[in-house]
Design a protein around this motif. Sequence first.
Motif, PDB file in Angstrom:
ATOM      1  N   ASP A   1       0.815  -1.211   0.000  1.00 19.71           N
ATOM      2  CA  ASP A   1       0.000   0.000   0.000  1.00 19.71           C
ATOM      3  C   ASP A   1       0.851   1.265   0.000  1.00 19.71           C
ATOM      4  O   ASP A   1       0.331   2.365  -0.219  1.00 19.71           O
ATOM      5  N   LYS A   2       2.157   1.112   0.242  1.00 15.98           N
ATOM      6  CA  LYS A   2       3.064   2.262   0.232  1.00 15.98           C
ATOM      7  C   LYS A   2       3.529   2.620  -1.171  1.00 15.98           C
ATOM      8  O   LYS A   2       4.151   3.669  -1.376  1.00 15.98           O
ATOM      9  N   LEU A   3       3.244   1.746  -2.118  1.00 15.22           N
ATOM     10  CA  LEU A   3       3.658   1.996  -3.498  1.00 15.22           C
ATOM     11  C   LEU A   3       2.624   2.890  -4.154  1.00 15.22           C
ATOM     12  O   LEU A   3       1.600   2.437  -4.645  1.00 15.22           O
TER      13      LEU A   3
ATOM     14  N   GLN B   1      -4.547  -0.171  -6.566  1.00 15.44           N
ATOM     15  CA  GLN B   1      -4.980  -1.035  -5.466  1.00 15.44           C
ATOM     16  C   GLN B   1      -6.146  -1.898  -5.955  1.00 15.44           C
ATOM     17  O   GLN B   1      -7.293  -1.463  -5.978  1.00 15.44           O
ATOM     18  N   LYS B   2      -5.857  -3.119  -6.347  1.00 17.79           N
ATOM     19  CA  LYS B   2      -6.832  -3.999  -6.988  1.00 17.79           C
ATOM     20  C   LYS B   2      -7.141  -5.248  -6.152  1.00 17.79           C
ATOM     21  O   LYS B   2      -7.528  -6.274  -6.704  1.00 17.79           O
ATOM     22  N   LEU B   3      -6.973  -5.148  -4.846  1.00 21.72           N
ATOM     23  CA  LEU B   3      -7.152  -6.339  -4.018  1.00 21.72           C
ATOM     24  C   LEU B   3      -8.568  -6.902  -4.128  1.00 21.72           C
ATOM     25  O   LEU B   3      -8.748  -8.102  -4.352  1.00 21.72           O
ATOM     26  N   ALA B   4      -9.579  -6.042  -3.944  1.00 25.77           N
ATOM     27  CA  ALA B   4     -10.961  -6.532  -3.985  1.00 25.77           C
ATOM     28  C   ALA B   4     -11.269  -7.155  -5.342  1.00 25.77           C
ATOM     29  O   ALA B   4     -11.921  -8.200  -5.428  1.00 25.77           O
TER      30      ALA B   4
ATOM     31  N   CYS C   1      19.352  -4.144  -2.983  1.00 27.09           N
ATOM     32  CA  CYS C   1      18.229  -3.380  -3.528  1.00 27.09           C
ATOM     33  C   CYS C   1      18.634  -1.923  -3.688  1.00 27.09           C
ATOM     34  O   CYS C   1      19.136  -1.296  -2.739  1.00 27.09           O
ATOM     35  N   CYS C   2      18.350  -1.398  -4.879  1.00 23.31           N
ATOM     36  CA  CYS C   2      18.781  -0.027  -5.161  1.00 23.31           C
ATOM     37  C   CYS C   2      17.794   1.014  -4.677  1.00 23.31           C
ATOM     38  O   CYS C   2      18.126   2.211  -4.657  1.00 23.31           O
ATOM     39  N   SER C   3      16.590   0.603  -4.312  1.00 27.44           N
ATOM     40  CA  SER C   3      15.592   1.566  -3.824  1.00 27.44           C
ATOM     41  C   SER C   3      14.592   0.863  -2.913  1.00 27.44           C
ATOM     42  O   SER C   3      14.504  -0.377  -2.894  1.00 27.44           O
ATOM     43  N   GLU C   4      13.853   1.669  -2.184  1.00 26.51           N
ATOM     44  CA  GLU C   4      12.858   1.117  -1.271  1.00 26.51           C
ATOM     45  C   GLU C   4      11.734   0.424  -2.053  1.00 26.51           C
ATOM     46  O   GLU C   4      11.217  -0.610  -1.623  1.00 26.51           O
ATOM     47  N   ASN C   5      11.363   0.988  -3.195  1.00 28.11           N
ATOM     48  CA  ASN C   5      10.307   0.370  -3.997  1.00 28.11           C
ATOM     49  C   ASN C   5      10.720  -1.017  -4.484  1.00 28.11           C
ATOM     50  O   ASN C   5       9.929  -1.967  -4.456  1.00 28.11           O
TER      51      ASN C   5
END
Length: 635
Positions: free
Chosen positions: A493-495, A500-503, A566-570
């Motif tokens: 959810d931080k991305l 947001q397609k969970l449902a 990892c080069c980034s948090e994402n």
Amino acid sequence: MSLHFPNNLGPLVSSQSEAVGSDLGKKTATKSNIGISLFEGSKEHIRKVFDKVQLSVSAYDTAWVAMVPSTSSIQTARFPQCVNWLLNNQLLDGSWGLPDRHHLLMKDALLSTLACIVALKQWGVGERQIERGLEFIASNSSYATDEEQHPLIGFDIIFSEMIEQAKYLNLNLPLRQSDLDVLLRRRNKEVKRCLESFSEGSRAYLSYISEGMGKLQDWEMVIKYKRKDGSICNSPSATAAALSNLQNSDCLRYINALLEKLGDAVPAVYPLEIYSCLQLIDNLEKLGIHRHFQDEIGSALVDIYKCWMNGEEEIFQDVACLAMAFRILRSHGYGVSSDALSQFAEEGGFCKTLEGYLMDMRTVLELYRASQMIIYQDDIVLEKLHNWTSCRLKERIANSPLHADRLEKHVQQEMDLALKFSNHANLEQFVNRRNIEHYNTDNTRILKSAFRYTNIGNKVLLNLAKEDFNKSQAVHQEELKHLARWVTDKRLDKLKFARQKLAYCYFSAAAALPAPALSDARIAWAKNGVLTTVVDDFFDVGGSRLELDNLIKLIEKWDVDVAADCCSENVKIIFLALQSSICEIGDRAIILQGRNVKAHVAEIAQLFSQLSTLSGPNFQKMLLEARSSSTCSSL
């Protein structure tokens, strides 16, 4: 009982789990245990029905059996036990027939009562019962010509003939002359139409209502419709009339077998075991509770398939039974040919049957449903069958409401829904919900007289279906809450770039795999959908070229130091979500399948590392998605 089906599959509070250890928890647990007991009790009740479907006895048909004279003396009854049954089973209002009858079944009550009165008068017994029966007829005689009443097959012909028999026995029937004139006019019109047509359908119809034809009946024609079991069209009343007039040994064998099996009374139709069993299976499947009875259904279909292969009359002489058997057997993988329905491919072929002559829309609906079971290209029989049955259903819906709709309000709606939603264009959960909401709990059926299935409680089926549906919904809602926590735990959810397609992802899984036992498959499906969406968005809009290359290398290497590589948090969030979820799915697969899916993942990773150098980011994205999908599908 409430029926849960929130549009958004929102959270369902589990008060039992939250109240453990408290008084509320104990009460809830007690209620839960009672609920489980009732649920299992309902299932056990239904399992027993597979062994034997019981029909209510028919006072009308029993009266006709009671009228059969003895071979030794026409002054005595051949089946005195049936006469005794009539004496002992008059209802409190003076009538005979179904107790607690529907208010639109007064014609059935009048017909049954008059038949019983004539039978008792014929043998000079039951003076008090006859008197009370006549009082009932006097109070309700107007219903005999009431067109709002539910029509019985051949009522005008049979009731008129019984009036003549009552006059012959010097019974003073309390009927208005105007009603008698209407009945006689209708009878003459219908008889004239049948005799002038004298089609196959009309001959079958006249044989079925043999007891109502009196001196006009051609008994040589009737005997041609005798079944192997000795019955005339599976009708005890018609068979009893034939026995009285012909002294046919096969008819006698049929009546004797019935009484030996059922005691001192007979049903409105017999045999009906195969059709009743098919109807039970169909109802279980429509309501979505068939998975609880897989063994019973499997065993029943094996027997029905044997009957199909042996050409049993009970299937092939009943169009509705034939159509339903074809549909259910084929849907369960049995190799039944549509050639069995070839005689009904054109409407003219159907009209040659008894059902066609009556144009029974339930039978047309069954033929329409059967026509949708096409598994081979260019199945001409089913295509033709589909064309005329769909036209006939549309015509009936458009032009006039069904008589049956007044008593069984869901019949016309069944027709409408069948036309709107084809058999292969439905989601199981929605179909089950719709069938539960519109399920007909009145199991009364109408032929020449009304009858019921005494041990198939439609309310039992409905309550079980509601309970099962709510249990399934509770499982689905808990799974959705679990997945929401998973999204949060994995920080997806931080991305901000990711949809947001969970449902949506979970709903697609729950719609295709609704059974509670498939929980692991639904969760794996939903996680895979979410991860695929995230990766797709990352490659399309969220990631730089450096981040995309970094993610691909991490997946190729697999065992990495996340903090350093990892080069980034994402990239870190996405890789950890992929890695943990794929490993989790692999671990579940080991438990369920006894094989290590991770070995396949390792092989795929090596292939990815080789192929990723052949093209650009779009090709690499495709490989990444394929890897996630293949891992999930292995579960």
